[in-house]
Motif scaffolding. Structure first.
Motif, PDB file in Angstrom:
ATOM      1  N   GLN A  29       0.844  -1.186   0.000  1.00  0.00           N
ATOM      2  CA  GLN A  29       0.000   0.000   0.000  1.00  0.00           C
ATOM      3  C   GLN A  29       0.888   1.249   0.000  1.00  0.00           C
ATOM      4  OE1 GLN A  29      -3.859  -0.744   2.380  1.00  0.00           O
ATOM      5  NE2 GLN A  29      -2.237  -1.587   3.668  1.00  0.00           N
ATOM      6  N   THR A  30       0.303   2.345  -0.445  1.00  0.00           N
ATOM      7  CA  THR A  30       1.072   3.594  -0.487  1.00  0.00           C
ATOM      8  C   THR A  30       1.464   4.039   0.908  1.00  0.00           C
ATOM      9  OG1 THR A  30      -1.021   4.827  -0.504  1.00  0.00           O
ATOM     10  CG2 THR A  30       0.017   4.371  -2.633  1.00  0.00           C
ATOM     11  N   MET A  31       0.614   3.726   1.874  1.00  0.00           N
ATOM     12  CA  MET A  31       0.911   4.063   3.263  1.00  0.00           C
ATOM     13  C   MET A  31       0.614   2.859   4.152  1.00  0.00           C
ATOM     14  SD  MET A  31      -0.660   7.918   3.590  1.00  0.00           S
ATOM     15  CE  MET A  31      -0.084   8.039   5.292  1.00  0.00           C
ATOM     16  N   GLY A  32       1.410   2.667   5.181  1.00  0.00           N
ATOM     17  CA  GLY A  32       1.167   1.582   6.128  1.00  0.00           C
ATOM     18  C   GLY A  32       1.783   0.268   5.682  1.00  0.00           C
ATOM     19  N   ARG A  33       1.482  -0.756   6.448  1.00  0.00           N
ATOM     20  CA  ARG A  33       2.052  -2.069   6.206  1.00  0.00           C
ATOM     21  C   ARG A  33       1.326  -2.790   5.063  1.00  0.00           C
ATOM     22  NH1 ARG A  33       1.534  -4.716  11.986  1.00  0.00           N
ATOM     23  NH2 ARG A  33       2.370  -6.511  10.826  1.00  0.00           N
ATOM     24  N   PRO A  34       2.030  -3.722   4.384  1.00  0.00           N
ATOM     25  CA  PRO A  34       1.348  -4.538   3.364  1.00  0.00           C
ATOM     26  C   PRO A  34       0.183  -5.306   3.996  1.00  0.00           C
ATOM     27  CG  PRO A  34       3.724  -4.812   3.241  1.00  0.00           C
ATOM     28  CD  PRO A  34       3.448  -4.049   4.515  1.00  0.00           C
ATOM     29  N   THR A  35      -0.826  -5.588   3.201  1.00  0.00           N
ATOM     30  CA  THR A  35      -1.995  -6.295   3.728  1.00  0.00           C
ATOM     31  C   THR A  35      -2.345  -7.470   2.816  1.00  0.00           C
ATOM     32  OG1 THR A  35      -4.281  -6.026   4.487  1.00  0.00           O
ATOM     33  CG2 THR A  35      -3.662  -4.868   2.465  1.00  0.00           C
ATOM     34  N   ALA A  36      -2.938  -8.495   3.397  1.00  0.00           N
ATOM     35  CA  ALA A  36      -3.346  -9.671   2.620  1.00  0.00           C
ATOM     36  C   ALA A  36      -4.703  -9.426   1.978  1.00  0.00           C
ATOM     37  CB  ALA A  36      -3.404 -10.902   3.515  1.00  0.00           C
ATOM     38  N   VAL A  37      -4.806  -9.765   0.712  1.00  0.00           N
ATOM     39  CA  VAL A  37      -6.067  -9.633  -0.023  1.00  0.00           C
ATOM     40  C   VAL A  37      -6.471 -11.035  -0.476  1.00  0.00           C
ATOM     41  CG1 VAL A  37      -7.164  -8.699  -2.087  1.00  0.00           C
ATOM     42  CG2 VAL A  37      -5.582  -7.288  -0.767  1.00  0.00           C
ATOM     43  N   TYR A  38      -7.763 -11.340  -0.340  1.00  0.00           N
ATOM     44  CA  TYR A  38      -8.259 -12.687  -0.625  1.00  0.00           C
ATOM     45  C   TYR A  38      -9.117 -12.690  -1.886  1.00  0.00           C
ATOM     46  CZ  TYR A  38      -6.726 -13.487   4.152  1.00  0.00           C
ATOM     47  OH  TYR A  38      -5.957 -13.580   5.287  1.00  0.00           O
ATOM     48  N   ARG A  39      -8.969 -13.773  -2.642  1.00  0.00           N
ATOM     49  CA  ARG A  39      -9.769 -13.942  -3.860  1.00  0.00           C
ATOM     50  C   ARG A  39     -10.167 -15.405  -3.993  1.00  0.00           C
ATOM     51  NH1 ARG A  39      -4.483 -13.352  -5.800  1.00  0.00           N
ATOM     52  NH2 ARG A  39      -3.669 -15.251  -6.799  1.00  0.00           N
ATOM     53  N   LEU A  40     -11.160 -15.667  -4.832  1.00  0.00           N
ATOM     54  CA  LEU A  40     -11.618 -17.032  -5.050  1.00  0.00           C
ATOM     55  C   LEU A  40     -10.562 -17.851  -5.778  1.00  0.00           C
ATOM     56  CD1 LEU A  40     -15.305 -16.514  -6.235  1.00  0.00           C
ATOM     57  CD2 LEU A  40     -14.528 -17.122  -3.948  1.00  0.00           C
ATOM     58  N   SER A  41     -10.471 -19.124  -5.432  1.00  0.00           N
ATOM     59  CA  SER A  41      -9.618 -20.050  -6.166  1.00  0.00           C
ATOM     60  C   SER A  41     -10.428 -20.681  -7.298  1.00  0.00           C
ATOM     61  CB  SER A  41      -9.115 -21.153  -5.239  1.00  0.00           C
ATOM     62  OG  SER A  41     -10.204 -21.963  -4.821  1.00  0.00           O
ATOM     63  N   GLU A  42      -9.754 -21.426  -8.172  1.00  0.00           N
ATOM     64  CA  GLU A  42     -10.472 -22.125  -9.240  1.00  0.00           C
ATOM     65  C   GLU A  42     -11.445 -23.143  -8.657  1.00  0.00           C
ATOM     66  OE1 GLU A  42      -8.063 -23.825 -12.247  1.00  0.00           O
ATOM     67  OE2 GLU A  42      -6.929 -21.995 -12.645  1.00  0.00           O
ATOM     68  N   THR A  43     -11.063 -23.767  -7.550  1.00  0.00           N
ATOM     69  CA  THR A  43     -11.954 -24.734  -6.897  1.00  0.00           C
ATOM     70  C   THR A  43     -13.264 -24.078  -6.482  1.00  0.00           C
ATOM     71  OG1 THR A  43     -10.076 -26.008  -6.056  1.00  0.00           O
ATOM     72  CG2 THR A  43     -12.194 -26.315  -4.940  1.00  0.00           C
ATOM     73  N   ALA A  44     -13.195 -22.871  -5.941  1.00  0.00           N
ATOM     74  CA  ALA A  44     -14.399 -22.174  -5.493  1.00  0.00           C
ATOM     75  C   ALA A  44     -15.314 -21.824  -6.661  1.00  0.00           C
ATOM     76  CB  ALA A  44     -14.016 -20.911  -4.732  1.00  0.00           C
ATOM     77  N   GLU A  45     -14.733 -21.559  -7.823  1.00  0.00           N
ATOM     78  CA  GLU A  45     -15.562 -21.209  -8.979  1.00  0.00           C
ATOM     79  C   GLU A  45     -16.545 -22.328  -9.311  1.00  0.00           C
ATOM     80  OE1 GLU A  45     -15.965 -18.487 -10.499  1.00  0.00           O
ATOM     81  OE2 GLU A  45     -14.272 -17.279  -9.810  1.00  0.00           O
ATOM     82  N   ASP A  46     -16.161 -23.569  -9.015  1.00  0.00           N
ATOM     83  CA  ASP A  46     -17.049 -24.696  -9.296  1.00  0.00           C
ATOM     84  C   ASP A  46     -18.244 -24.754  -8.350  1.00  0.00           C
ATOM     85  OD1 ASP A  46     -15.439 -25.547 -11.369  1.00  0.00           O
ATOM     86  OD2 ASP A  46     -14.248 -26.887 -10.117  1.00  0.00           O
ATOM     87  N   LEU A  47     -18.223 -23.958  -7.277  1.00  0.00           N
ATOM     88  CA  LEU A  47     -19.336 -23.944  -6.337  1.00  0.00           C
ATOM     89  C   LEU A  47     -20.524 -23.136  -6.853  1.00  0.00           C
ATOM     90  CD1 LEU A  47     -17.343 -23.295  -3.031  1.00  0.00           C
ATOM     91  CD2 LEU A  47     -18.255 -25.472  -3.824  1.00  0.00           C
ATOM     92  N   PHE A  48     -20.268 -22.294  -7.830  1.00  0.00           N
ATOM     93  CA  PHE A  48     -21.316 -21.401  -8.320  1.00  0.00           C
ATOM     94  C   PHE A  48     -22.005 -22.010  -9.542  1.00  0.00           C
ATOM     95  CE2 PHE A  48     -18.323 -18.837  -5.953  1.00  0.00           C
ATOM     96  CZ  PHE A  48     -19.165 -18.075  -5.162  1.00  0.00           C
ATOM     97  N   PRO A  49     -23.265 -21.641  -9.768  1.00  0.00           N
ATOM     98  CA  PRO A  49     -24.030 -22.269 -10.854  1.00  0.00           C
ATOM     99  C   PRO A  49     -23.346 -22.155 -12.210  1.00  0.00           C
ATOM    100  CG  PRO A  49     -25.464 -20.938  -9.451  1.00  0.00           C
ATOM    101  CD  PRO A  49     -24.052 -20.641  -9.029  1.00  0.00           C
ATOM    102  N   LYS A  50     -23.283 -23.285 -12.902  1.00  0.00           N
ATOM    103  CA  LYS A  50     -22.766 -23.332 -14.261  1.00  0.00           C
ATOM    104  C   LYS A  50     -23.793 -24.089 -15.097  1.00  0.00           C
ATOM    105  CE  LYS A  50     -18.536 -21.660 -13.349  1.00  0.00           C
ATOM    106  NZ  LYS A  50     -18.728 -21.333 -11.934  1.00  0.00           N
ATOM    107  N   LYS A  51     -24.126 -23.569 -16.253  1.00  0.00           N
ATOM    108  CA  LYS A  51     -25.107 -24.231 -17.108  1.00  0.00           C
ATOM    109  C   LYS A  51     -24.508 -24.481 -18.486  1.00  0.00           C
ATOM    110  CE  LYS A  51     -29.252 -22.728 -14.675  1.00  0.00           C
ATOM    111  NZ  LYS A  51     -30.620 -22.173 -14.790  1.00  0.00           N
ATOM    112  N   TYR A  52     -23.321 -25.099 -18.469  1.00  0.00           N
ATOM    113  CA  TYR A  52     -22.651 -25.400 -19.719  1.00  0.00           C
ATOM    114  C   TYR A  52     -23.495 -26.327 -20.590  1.00  0.00           C
ATOM    115  CZ  TYR A  52     -18.491 -23.610 -17.309  1.00  0.00           C
ATOM    116  OH  TYR A  52     -17.601 -22.841 -16.621  1.00  0.00           O
ATOM    117  N   HIS A  53     -24.283 -27.212 -19.936  1.00  0.00           N
ATOM    118  CA  HIS A  53     -25.080 -28.156 -20.706  1.00  0.00           C
ATOM    119  C   HIS A  53     -26.110 -27.445 -21.574  1.00  0.00           C
ATOM    120  CE1 HIS A  53     -27.591 -27.490 -17.127  1.00  0.00           C
ATOM    121  NE2 HIS A  53     -28.606 -27.801 -17.882  1.00  0.00           N
ATOM    122  N   LEU A  54     -26.609 -26.290 -21.104  1.00  0.00           N
ATOM    123  CA  LEU A  54     -27.579 -25.542 -21.911  1.00  0.00           C
ATOM    124  C   LEU A  54     -26.915 -24.950 -23.143  1.00  0.00           C
ATOM    125  CD1 LEU A  54     -29.599 -23.684 -19.119  1.00  0.00           C
ATOM    126  CD2 LEU A  54     -30.209 -25.780 -20.352  1.00  0.00           C
TER     127      LEU A  54
END
Length: 219
Positions: free
Chosen positions: A59-84
């Motif tokens: 960061q421009t000021m202060g200590r570095p901080t951890a930022v969290y994001r979804l992994s590829e595994t988590a993406e499979d938890l959300f609705p997918k309608k590839y079959h359609l």
């Protein structure tokens, strides 16, 4: 694991990361209205389970901080309608080129898969091939298992592959070429006689394949 098996707070965290992008623990604390310690406990669990990933951001000021994001595994938890989408594309193909083109498409798929997996069968006995094929199907999401069981009154041992899931079941229910392709692929890879006795695409709870060594016919 599906989202429904997670705690409501962890579901909420995943939903925020999905809809709003990467977040810090401080960001999530404000949005969830719970303590920072509780947020970090949930984040640690989600990261341990492989659903999120962290990255340290300067960061421009202060200590570095951890930022969290979804992994590829988590993406499979959300609705997918590839079959359609796949169903729509196949329907368009039928309208544009005729039903025969579906046969050509699945024949090409069978040929591609045969070339991809043939080397894994070389030098193996039939039983070893069946076990290897079950592993291949597992890797592709079919929840397959190999079984050896007694057959009929002769008590002869019979190999079977049982698939508890079919990723393309909805497509296969509409286009039977998919099931035929799989059966013929199994026969080619195993160099054996294969019989399907149950099929998920036909409304049954599993696909069952019985395997026997090819019969030798005298001239």
């Amino acid at each position: 694991m599906r989202v429904l098996q997670l705690s409501s707070t962890r579901q909420h965290i995943l939903h925020i990361l999905k809809t709003e992008g990467p977040q810090s623990a401080a960001d999530l604390t404000k949005k969830l209205n719970i303590t920072n310690m509780a947020v970090r406990r949930h984040l640690n669990t989600l990261e341990k389970d492989g659903f999120i990933e962290s990255q340290t951001m300067r960061q421009t000021m202060g200590r570095p901080t951890a930022v969290y994001r979804l992994s590829e595994t988590a993406e499979d938890l959300f609705p997918k309608k590839y079959h359609l989408l796949m169903s729509d594309l196949l329907n368009e193909l039928v309208h544009a080129a005729g039903e025969d083109m579906i046969d050509v498409l699945f024949e090409r798929r069978k040929h591609t898969l045969t070339n991809k997996y043939q080397a894994k069968m070389e030098g193996k006995s039939l039983r070893e091939k069946v076990a290897a094929l079950a592993d291949i199907q597992n890797e592709n999401g079919y929840m397959a298992e190999w079984k050896c069981r007694k057959s009929g009154s002769s008590a002869r041992e019979e190999d079977a592959i049982i698939e508890h899931n079919c990723p393309i079941a909805r497509i296969a229910a509409e286009y039977k070429q998919a099931c035929r392709c799989e059966l013929e692929l199994f026969e080619t890879l195993l160099d054996a006689d294969v019989t399907r006795t149950s099929c998920i695409a036909d409304g049954e709870h599993q696909c069952t394949y019985l395997i026997q060594a090819c019969k030798v016919h005298d001239d």
